[in-house]
Design a protein around this motif. Structure first.
Motif, PDB file in Angstrom:
ATOM      1  N   ASP A 128       0.836  -1.198   0.000  1.00 56.72           N
ATOM      2  CA  ASP A 128       0.000   0.000   0.000  1.00 56.72           C
ATOM      3  C   ASP A 128       0.873   1.252   0.000  1.00 56.72           C
ATOM      4  OD1 ASP A 128      -2.548   1.254   0.046  1.00 56.72           O
ATOM      5  OD2 ASP A 128      -2.347   1.603   2.192  1.00 56.72           O
ATOM      6  N   ASP A 129       1.951   1.223   0.769  1.00 54.85           N
ATOM      7  CA  ASP A 129       2.882   2.343   0.818  1.00 54.85           C
ATOM      8  C   ASP A 129       3.541   2.573  -0.549  1.00 54.85           C
ATOM      9  OD1 ASP A 129       4.306   4.400   2.245  1.00 54.85           O
ATOM     10  OD2 ASP A 129       6.067   3.111   2.210  1.00 54.85           O
ATOM     11  N   LEU A 130       3.673   1.487  -1.320  1.00 58.97           N
ATOM     12  CA  LEU A 130       4.272   1.581  -2.651  1.00 58.97           C
ATOM     13  C   LEU A 130       3.238   1.891  -3.736  1.00 58.97           C
ATOM     14  CD1 LEU A 130       6.785  -1.423  -2.474  1.00 58.97           C
ATOM     15  CD2 LEU A 130       7.200   0.995  -2.000  1.00 58.97           C
ATOM     16  N   ASP A 131       1.994   2.126  -3.323  1.00 51.87           N
ATOM     17  CA  ASP A 131       0.895   2.509  -4.227  1.00 51.87           C
ATOM     18  C   ASP A 131       0.550   1.429  -5.251  1.00 51.87           C
ATOM     19  OD1 ASP A 131       0.572   5.004  -3.016  1.00 51.87           O
ATOM     20  OD2 ASP A 131       2.069   5.945  -4.318  1.00 51.87           O
ATOM     21  N   VAL A 132       0.702   0.165  -4.878  1.00 52.06           N
ATOM     22  CA  VAL A 132       0.295  -0.908  -5.790  1.00 52.06           C
ATOM     23  C   VAL A 132      -0.804  -1.783  -5.190  1.00 52.06           C
ATOM     24  CG1 VAL A 132       2.518  -0.992  -6.982  1.00 52.06           C
ATOM     25  CG2 VAL A 132       2.146  -2.467  -4.988  1.00 52.06           C
ATOM     26  N   TRP A 133      -1.054  -1.663  -3.880  1.00 47.36           N
ATOM     27  CA  TRP A 133      -2.008  -2.576  -3.255  1.00 47.36           C
ATOM     28  C   TRP A 133      -3.429  -2.378  -3.785  1.00 47.36           C
ATOM     29  CZ3 TRP A 133      -2.810  -7.017  -1.642  1.00 47.36           C
ATOM     30  CH2 TRP A 133      -3.967  -7.352  -0.924  1.00 47.36           C
ATOM     31  N   ALA A 134      -3.846  -1.138  -4.000  1.00 41.42           N
ATOM     32  CA  ALA A 134      -5.219  -0.901  -4.476  1.00 41.42           C
ATOM     33  C   ALA A 134      -5.458  -1.624  -5.794  1.00 41.42           C
ATOM     34  CB  ALA A 134      -5.474   0.595  -4.620  1.00 41.42           C
ATOM     35  N   SER A 135      -4.466  -1.599  -6.699  1.00 39.46           N
ATOM     36  CA  SER A 135      -4.609  -2.288  -7.987  1.00 39.46           C
ATOM     37  C   SER A 135      -4.663  -3.794  -7.795  1.00 39.46           C
ATOM     38  CB  SER A 135      -3.441  -1.927  -8.903  1.00 39.46           C
ATOM     39  OG  SER A 135      -3.442  -0.552  -9.196  1.00 39.46           O
ATOM     40  N   ILE A 136      -3.819  -4.320  -6.908  1.00 35.09           N
ATOM     41  CA  ILE A 136      -3.810  -5.765  -6.650  1.00 35.09           C
ATOM     42  C   ILE A 136      -5.152  -6.198  -6.072  1.00 35.09           C
ATOM     43  CG2 ILE A 136      -2.787  -7.576  -5.219  1.00 35.09           C
ATOM     44  CD1 ILE A 136      -0.120  -5.992  -5.424  1.00 35.09           C
ATOM     45  N   ARG A 137      -5.611  -5.470  -5.069  1.00 30.19           N
ATOM     46  CA  ARG A 137      -6.849  -5.850  -4.380  1.00 30.19           C
ATOM     47  C   ARG A 137      -8.044  -5.794  -5.323  1.00 30.19           C
ATOM     48  NH1 ARG A 137      -9.302  -3.182   1.212  1.00 30.19           N
ATOM     49  NH2 ARG A 137     -11.027  -4.658   1.443  1.00 30.19           N
ATOM     50  N   SER A 138      -8.064  -4.822  -6.230  1.00 31.24           N
ATOM     51  CA  SER A 138      -9.213  -4.673  -7.124  1.00 31.24           C
ATOM     52  C   SER A 138      -9.252  -5.745  -8.204  1.00 31.24           C
ATOM     53  CB  SER A 138      -9.190  -3.291  -7.774  1.00 31.24           C
ATOM     54  OG  SER A 138      -8.086  -3.177  -8.672  1.00 31.24           O
ATOM     55  N   GLN A 139      -8.159  -6.455  -8.388  1.00 29.40           N
ATOM     56  CA  GLN A 139      -8.115  -7.489  -9.426  1.00 29.40           C
ATOM     57  C   GLN A 139      -8.588  -8.834  -8.854  1.00 29.40           C
ATOM     58  OE1 GLN A 139      -7.417  -6.860 -12.573  1.00 29.40           O
ATOM     59  NE2 GLN A 139      -6.798  -4.735 -12.297  1.00 29.40           N
TER      60      GLN A 139
END
Length: 407
Positions: free
Chosen positions: A77-88
């Motif tokens: 999340d701190d690296l700004d990739v978790w939202a994309s991972i979670r939404s997939q």
């Protein structure tokens, strides 16, 4: 090396290091390292032999999945990739149930009892890697792919890398980070030895459909032959990791489709009812491996290059991502103190903290595998008694859950 290459290399030596950090290995941990350091303001390159295959939600779910603990989710999340991972495609789970086939003794973890909504997420390795890979160049990471490191020289203020297959044949950085897997060529080049043992087992993996829903629960049954985990996927199926002795793994891999479903149902104690469908199977070897040192001059190891552990606790990638956080914090602190980021005391701090933590975890998982391998009846009875007692000792159970979460 030809004369032109030699002159370019000598010119680079005179100019000083081109980068702060060169990361070798573009898997989940290597890509997260490069992204974390770039976001922290370090000039960073990532060197990888093969780019990951593009990930698509239309593709079948990757057979290799990871149980991401809250500490790993926080880093992503701190690296700004978790939202994309979670939404997939991320399968949340709020419960974990572990039971012993020999005694029936069980221990149950519930996120609500820990004051949390979830214990973690089951996510495909390839999805995490792809999202990290896509974020590298926008963050300023120089991606060198395809490229391989064929050698390196440690100089007073940098590491000089010799590359093959890249647009350049030489690169320099203040620090070299090896995240190139359990068989790390860079670890070998650095002369760092490993210790551990081969479990003489394989993990058989597949995704299965079951009569009953997985209930957002990670299920794990300890059998005499090894643990069987059923991990909840976002699409309602479960991902299995079935640890078996070599000969037994080969036999299970050779079963026809229905025979495999039937045996898996028995092995899982039909906890989710009958197994009604399965993807093709795969298997991978299991071993315990720890690098004897995590650092040498201007060089550090992390991820599988530093430690490979038994999958029974699902912590391998989480340990690697904790390495990433620790290394980033050590380098940022050094920079703030005006110290060379690859100074011996800086790298020793990272290596001491992470090797100590990783060793305790790896040996703990190993001990657990040994305990559940007991077959002598008095020891089996003692194991069952111990598990039942642990399930009632809330403070100890809570501490175990917090440790697994990286809290």
């Amino acid at each position: 090396m030809n004369t032109a290459s030699l002159s370019r290399t000598e010119s680079a030596r005179r100019r000083g290091p081109a980068l702060d950090v060169a990361v070798v290995g573009g898997g989940m941990v290597g890509a997260a390292t490069a992204l974390a350091l770039a976001r922290a303001g370090f000039a960073t390159a990532l060197i990888e032999a093969r780019a990951p295959a593009p990930w698509s939600v239309q593709d079948e779910v990757d057979l290799r999945v990871v149980g991401l603990a809250p500490s790993s989710v926080a880093l992503l999340d701190d690296l700004d990739v978790w939202a994309s991972i979670r939404s997939q495609r991320a399968g949340p789970y709020a419960h974990m149930h572990v039971w012993d086939a020999a005694t029936g003794a069980a221990i149950h973890f519930d996120a609500a009892n820990e004051g949390r909504d979830l214990l973690g997420y089951i996510v495909e390795n390839s999805l995490v890697q792809w999202q990290l890979w896509q974020a590298l160049e926008p963050a300023g990471v120089r991606r060198l792919c395809p490229a391989q490191v064929s050698g390196f020289d440690v100089l007073e203020d940098r590491v000089q890398l010799t590359l093959e297959g890249a647009e350049t044949d030489a690169l320099s950085a203040r620090l070299l980070v090896a995240a190139d897997g359990a068989n790390s060529p860079l670890r070998t080049l650095a002369g760092i030895e490993t210790q551990g043992r081969d479990y003489a087992q394989r993990g058989v993996v597949a995704h299965v459909s079951t009569e009953r829903p997985h209930e957002g629960t990670a299920w794990q049954r300890f059998l005499e032959t090894g643990p069987l985990a059923l991990l909840p996927l976002a699409d309602g199926r479960s991902s299995i990791v079935w640890s078996l002795p070599e000969a037994e793994a080969q036999r299970v891999m050779a079963l026809d489709h229905q025979a495999f479903l039937d045996e898996l149902g028995v092995a899982s104690d039909f906890r989710l009812g009958r197994i009604v469908g399965s993807t093709p199977r795969a298997a991978f070897p299991l071993r315990l491996q720890l690098a004897k040192s995590y650092q040498s001059e201007r060089f550090v190891l992390l991820g599988d290059a530093a430690h490979a552990v038994h999958p029974l606790a699902g912590q391998g990638v989480n340990l690697g991502l904790r390495d990433v956080s620790e290394l980033r914090d050590a380098l940022v602190e050094a920079r703030e103190d005006g110290v060379d980021i690859a100074a011996p005391q800086v790298l020793r701090r990272y290596a001491r903290r992470r090797r100590s933590a990783d060793t305790l975890d790896a040996l703990g998982f190993d001990a657990l595998a040994r305990v559940y391998g007991w077959t002598f009846p008095p020891l089996v009875a003692a194991r069952g008694l111990g598990v039942r007692l642990l399930d009632r000792l809330s403070p100890i159970k809570r501490r175990l859950a917090e440790h697994a979460a990286g809290l």
